[in-house]
Structure formats: C-alpha cells, structure tokens
Design an enzyme around this catalytic site. Structure first.
Site, PDB file in Angstrom:
ATOM      1  N   ARG A  50       3.442   3.438  -0.449  1.00  0.00           N
ATOM      2  CA  ARG A  50       3.377   3.518   0.925  1.00  0.00           C
ATOM      3  C   ARG A  50       2.503   2.213   1.289  1.00  0.00           C
ATOM      4  O   ARG A  50       3.091   1.414   2.064  1.00  0.00           O
ATOM      5  CB  ARG A  50       2.682   4.723   1.691  1.00  0.00           C
ATOM      6  CG  ARG A  50       3.463   5.532   1.843  1.00  0.00           C
ATOM      7  CD  ARG A  50       2.753   6.998   1.808  1.00  0.00           C
ATOM      8  NE  ARG A  50       2.304   7.262   0.351  1.00  0.00           N
ATOM      9  CZ  ARG A  50       3.225   7.916  -0.610  1.00  0.00           C
ATOM     10  NH1 ARG A  50       4.403   8.127  -0.095  1.00  0.00           N
ATOM     11  NH2 ARG A  50       2.960   7.817  -1.779  1.00  0.00           N
ATOM     12  N   THR A  51       1.322   1.921   0.470  1.00  0.00           N
ATOM     13  CA  THR A  51       0.574   0.830   1.161  1.00  0.00           C
ATOM     14  C   THR A  51       0.823  -0.483   0.654  1.00  0.00           C
ATOM     15  O   THR A  51       1.127  -1.387   1.586  1.00  0.00           O
ATOM     16  CB  THR A  51      -0.858   1.223   0.713  1.00  0.00           C
ATOM     17  OG1 THR A  51      -1.487   2.364   0.842  1.00  0.00           O
ATOM     18  CG2 THR A  51      -2.058   0.164   1.332  1.00  0.00           C
ATOM     19  N   LYS A  79      -6.821  -9.796 -20.251  1.00  0.00           N
ATOM     20  CA  LYS A  79      -7.427 -10.741 -20.819  1.00  0.00           C
ATOM     21  C   LYS A  79      -8.977 -10.840 -21.034  1.00  0.00           C
ATOM     22  O   LYS A  79      -9.434 -11.799 -21.687  1.00  0.00           O
ATOM     23  CB  LYS A  79      -6.825 -12.220 -20.922  1.00  0.00           C
ATOM     24  CG  LYS A  79      -5.077 -12.027 -21.123  1.00  0.00           C
ATOM     25  CD  LYS A  79      -4.762 -13.260 -20.764  1.00  0.00           C
ATOM     26  CE  LYS A  79      -3.322 -13.528 -20.418  1.00  0.00           C
ATOM     27  NZ  LYS A  79      -3.004 -14.749 -19.765  1.00  0.00           N
ATOM     28  N   ARG A 100      -6.119  -3.268  -3.800  1.00  0.00           N
ATOM     29  CA  ARG A 100      -6.374  -1.902  -4.264  1.00  0.00           C
ATOM     30  C   ARG A 100      -6.790  -2.036  -5.656  1.00  0.00           C
ATOM     31  O   ARG A 100      -6.493  -2.588  -6.427  1.00  0.00           O
ATOM     32  CB  ARG A 100      -5.004  -1.093  -4.169  1.00  0.00           C
ATOM     33  CG  ARG A 100      -5.400   0.251  -4.765  1.00  0.00           C
ATOM     34  CD  ARG A 100      -4.007   1.362  -4.653  1.00  0.00           C
ATOM     35  NE  ARG A 100      -4.147   1.656  -3.111  1.00  0.00           N
ATOM     36  CZ  ARG A 100      -3.353   2.718  -2.584  1.00  0.00           C
ATOM     37  NH1 ARG A 100      -2.618   3.428  -3.572  1.00  0.00           N
ATOM     38  NH2 ARG A 100      -3.322   3.052  -1.589  1.00  0.00           N
ATOM     39  N   HIS A 128     -10.477   3.509   2.533  1.00  0.00           N
ATOM     40  CA  HIS A 128      -8.967   3.144   2.810  1.00  0.00           C
ATOM     41  C   HIS A 128      -8.777   2.980   4.322  1.00  0.00           C
ATOM     42  O   HIS A 128      -8.173   3.619   4.957  1.00  0.00           O
ATOM     43  CB  HIS A 128      -8.086   4.326   2.289  1.00  0.00           C
ATOM     44  CG  HIS A 128      -6.823   3.871   1.987  1.00  0.00           C
ATOM     45  ND1 HIS A 128      -6.152   2.607   2.318  1.00  0.00           N
ATOM     46  CD2 HIS A 128      -5.822   4.570   1.617  1.00  0.00           C
ATOM     47  CE1 HIS A 128      -4.955   2.582   1.970  1.00  0.00           C
ATOM     48  NE2 HIS A 128      -4.356   3.604   1.479  1.00  0.00           N
TER      49      HIS A 128
HETATM   50  N1   CP Z   1      -1.363   6.905   1.349  1.00  0.00           N
HETATM   51  C1   CP Z   1      -1.356   6.102   0.292  1.00  0.00           C
HETATM   52  O1   CP Z   1      -2.378   5.244   0.179  1.00  0.00           O
HETATM   53  O2   CP Z   1      -0.262   5.994  -0.538  1.00  0.00           O
HETATM   54  P1   CP Z   1       0.072   5.063  -1.672  1.00  0.00           P
HETATM   55  O3   CP Z   1      -1.070   5.525  -2.771  1.00  0.00           O
HETATM   56  O4   CP Z   1       1.485   5.119  -1.973  1.00  0.00           O
HETATM   57  O5   CP Z   1      -0.126   3.579  -1.332  1.00  0.00           O
END
Ligand code: CP
Length: 298
Positions: A50-51, A79, A100, A128
């Site tokens: 999603r993100t 590396k 992320r 998040h």
């Molecule tokens: N909700 C969310 O962060 O989903 P993903 O891990 O798929 O990005």
C-alpha cells in the site's frame, strides 16, 4: 512543512490542513501537472504494498516521476554502505525521499543527512505518519473526529500505526480504548505521553468488553517480523479475531479500520458488513500522499 517524520512534530492545525488538502485532491481540485518537473525516491528497506504503491500512484497523478529501491538486497547496503551515505547520495538524484526502514529512528537520522525532504513511510516500531493521516481522513469522511471513542486492538507494542494514530487522536479529545494481548500492550512511555497530553486511555482485557462503546475499532495485526523468535510469536498469534457474531449490538456508525495487511484477525465475512471500511481506508492513501508530496515539493 519540510520533513514528515513523526506525528509528534505536528500541531492539530497541521493535520487539519493536510486533511483539507487531501480532500481537495480527492475531489479533483488539482492540476495534474503540479509536480511534473519533480522526482521522488522511494527507498523501501522493508516490504510494502500500500504505502509504496500509493506514493507512486500519488506522484504519477501529479505528473511527477518515481525512482525506487525495493529491498536491502537490491541496494548497496548489502555491501556495507551506511544509511547516512545512501541518503546523501539519493539526495543528489531526487527532490524528496520516502523511506521505509526496519529500525526505529531511521527516518529522523535520514533527515539529518538529506538535502531534500524526507517522508517517513514507517520506521520499525516507531511511526507511520502518512498512514495516520489516511486513518484520520477515513474517520473524518463519516464523523467528526472530536470526542469520539476509538478502540486500538492488537499489537500495540510493536505496531507503529497504532503509536502514530494514538498520538494524533490525543489532539482531538478522543477517548482511547486499548485492547492488546498480554505482552503486546502499548509501551509505557507512549501511554504516559498520551495521558500527559490529556487523553483518557482505558485498558480492556478483550474486545468483547469494549466494542459496544466504540465509534471506531482500529484492528492491527501482530507484527511477527518484530518478534525476537517464532515461539514468542506463536504464544500470542490468533489470540483475537473479529467475526460477525461480535458485531451484535454495536453502534450503528461503528467503523472497523485496519492499516492492512491483515493476517487472520478479521474474518472475511466482516468485509460484507457496513462496518468494514479498511479497503476504502487503503484507497485514501492516494489523496493523502498527493497532499504530502505536493506539500514538501511545491
Ligand atoms: N498499511 C501499510 O503500511 O501497508 P504496507 O505495509 O503494504 O505499505
């Protein structure tokens, strides 16, 4: 607004401003070429559907382009390159970085080495913030956020979406109901911080006790990848599940949200009830991320 790292950095007025902007994007009040000379780097050192895809979609809808790294294995981190050096280098390629990373604090660290805005797309068990914005946006589509009763169910220890959302809700006079398996309760420092922000936090031993009081039930999965070993995961796995039977007598306006992916904690039969709003919630990632990307690169 430059970096987007933690909900702690936001005032309520900042959140409301971004939600209003997202609504404009959602209702077509934007120029498709708004970011047509911009490039975003999507650095995803943990899996995501999603993100990552909604940031890429948001960028494309605004006419911008994306470059991406989708795993540690596909990058020079294998590396031995440091995150700091990676960020310094990528700052020279892109106009913003979406990161992320499995380690809490990684996005903050990245922002100290970046020469372009950094958006935290999830840092370990930390924060998040873009997920929280889309959670608030989804709630706000159905009811005012002020003064409602929100239940957080699941892994409140490692669940970054729960941490971010709880902090944001503390700015809206929300009563928070926490329901977590033993050992996965909200970290004491966050629970204290919420109470110091004036939030009423009520702990429940199970979801059955709380569900009829709630306007929103925010379900999270157990964050298996953060457990030290599989035995401790299996001790708590399958300890809660939302089924249609559980929904007898709930408030008519109850919304069931989940950041997804789910891993068995919501019975698919619940998807057909009017309470299930998690797929709509996932869709809302696009206008929210359009608003964020435009804000940091305009
Ligand atoms: N909700 C969310 O962060 O989903 P993903 O891990 O798929 O990005």
């Amino acid at each position: 607004m430059y970096h987007i790292i933690s909900i702690r950095d936001f005032e309520r007025s900042d959140l409301d401003y971004l939600l209003d902007r997202a609504q404009e994007f959602d209702t077509g009040k934007y120029r498709p070429g708004m970011l047509d000379d911009k490039l975003v780097a999507l650095l995803f050192f943990e899996p995501s559907t999603r993100t990552r895809m909604s940031f890429a979609t948001a960028m494309a809808r605004l006419g911008g382009r994306s470059i991406s790294v989708d795993s540690v294995e596909a990058s020079s981190i294998v590396k031995g390159e440091t995150l700091a050096d990676t960020i310094r280098v990528v700052s020279g390629y892109a106009d913003a970085i979406v990161l992320r990373h499995p380690k809490e604090g990684a996005a903050r660290l990245a922002s100290e080495f970046a020469t372009v805005p950094v958006i935290n797309a999830g840092d370990g068990a930390g924060q998040h913030p873009s997920q929280t914005l889309l959670d608030l946006y989804t709630i706000r589509q159905s009811m005012p956020v002020d003064g409602i009763d929100v239940g957080l169910l699941g892994d409140l220890r490692y669940g970054r979406t729960a941490h971010s959302l709880a902090l944001a809700l503390s700015l809206y006079g929300v009563t928070l109901h926490t329901i977590a398996p033993v050992g996965l309760e909200m970290p004491a420092n966050i629970a204290l911080e919420l109470r110091e922000r004036g939030m009423e936090v009520v702990e429940h031993p199970n979801v059955e006790e709380a569900i009829r009081e709630l306007d929103v039930l925010y379900v999270t999965r157990i964050q298996r990848e953060r457990f030290p070993d599989s035995a401790s995961y299996y001790n708590v796995a399958s300890s809660y599940r939302i089924t249609t039977d559980l929904l007898d007598g709930v408030k008519e306006r109850l919304m069931i949200l989940h950041p997804l992916p789910r891993a068995g904690e919501i019975d698919p039969a619940v998807d057909r009830t009017p309470y299930a709003r998690y797929f709509e919630q996932a869709r809302n990632g696009v206008p929210i991320r359009m608003a964020l990307l435009h804000e940091v690169m305009k």
